[in-house]
Design a protein around this motif. Structure first.
Motif, PDB file in Angstrom:
ATOM      1  N   UNK A   1       4.136 -12.189   5.221  1.00 50.04           N
ATOM      2  CA  UNK A   1       3.148 -11.352   4.535  1.00 50.04           C
ATOM      3  C   UNK A   1       2.822 -10.152   5.417  1.00 50.04           C
ATOM      4  N   UNK A   2       2.989  -8.956   4.880  1.00 45.15           N
ATOM      5  CA  UNK A   2       2.678  -7.727   5.611  1.00 45.15           C
ATOM      6  C   UNK A   2       1.525  -7.025   4.913  1.00 45.15           C
ATOM      7  N   UNK A   3       0.489  -6.709   5.669  1.00 47.37           N
ATOM      8  CA  UNK A   3      -0.711  -6.109   5.087  1.00 47.37           C
ATOM      9  C   UNK A   3      -1.029  -4.791   5.783  1.00 47.37           C
ATOM     10  N   UNK A   4      -1.291  -3.782   4.983  1.00 50.27           N
ATOM     11  CA  UNK A   4      -1.680  -2.465   5.489  1.00 50.27           C
ATOM     12  C   UNK A   4      -3.194  -2.339   5.341  1.00 50.27           C
ATOM     13  N   UNK A   5      -3.862  -2.241   6.479  1.00 51.41           N
ATOM     14  CA  UNK A   5      -5.324  -2.175   6.495  1.00 51.41           C
ATOM     15  C   UNK A   5      -5.791  -0.732   6.677  1.00 51.41           C
ATOM     16  N   UNK A   6      -6.731  -0.323   5.852  1.00 54.90           N
ATOM     17  CA  UNK A   6      -7.345   0.994   5.999  1.00 54.90           C
ATOM     18  C   UNK A   6      -8.258   0.960   7.223  1.00 54.90           C
TER      19      UNK A   6
END
Length: 202
Positions: free
Chosen positions: A156-161
């Motif tokens: 799982x790859x998550x892009x966080x602001x």
């Protein structure tokens, strides 16, 4: 070749390696927060958590390099957070501020599944009365079933602001028998960057 269980220690909880055939990575699902629909990120801090410092650095370097090739500024997190193991949230916040990144990309391992593939064989009765050459050809045509085992990693790859500290985008990927950190990362980055572009995140 089955997944070497001792390799779990290399990417504890987040990133994992296995020794096997060539890597094959595909994005299975992706999600975007509508609140960030119009936001494109220009500089990303690449963060990988690993029990092995060398593997962590290879991962972050490879992913950051792929982003830079795609025209996005990227910073490997280890250049700002050199210590190993879990670090306090304040250290990550400090690293984000120092890097000037507007987003943080984090990849974690969800699970590892061992798959078994069986290829049926072909059995032909011996044809002793048809002559040597037909018997010889029939002997070659008779093959036993073959069984191969391999592992599928779900990541799982998550892009966080960075400004709002909220998840803006996330994707689930599958990797089949990755051979080494750099190859896994190169293929993962390629697949994710294509999806990030398609979803208007970069």
């Amino acid at each position: 070749m089955s997944f070497p269980r001792h390799a779990v220690a290399l990417f504890a909880s987040l990133l994992l390696l296995c020794v096997g055939a060539c890597a094959s990575v595909s994005v299975k699902d992706a999600w975007s927060d509508p609140a960030f629909a119009s936001v494109r990120y220009r500089k990303i801090l690449v963060l990988g958590i690993s029990a092995n410092d060398t593997n962590r650095r290879v991962f972050e370097d490879s992913f950051a390099r792929a982003l830079q090739t795609a025209g996005v500024q990227a910073v490997p997190a280890y250049t700002l957070i050199p210590e190993g193991g879990q670090v306090p949230g304040a250290r990550i916040t400090e690293a984000v501020q120092q890097s000037g990144a507007d987003a943080v990309m984090v990849t974690r391992l969800q699970r590892v599944e061992q798959k078994t593939e069986v290829t049926p064989g072909m059995a032909m009765p011996p044809a002793y009365g048809v002559g040597f050459y037909r018997f010889y050809g029939g002997a070659w045509a008779s093959t036993p079933p073959t069984v191969s085992q391999y592992d599928v990693l779900t990541l799982e790859s998550t892009l966080w602001d960075a400004a709002q500290q909220k998840a803006a985008w996330s994707a689930v990927s599958e990797a089949v028998d990755p051979q080494q950190v750099s190859k896994l990362t190169d293929e993962l980055a390629k697949a994710l960057i294509e999806k990030l572009k398609a979803d208007g995140k970069i």
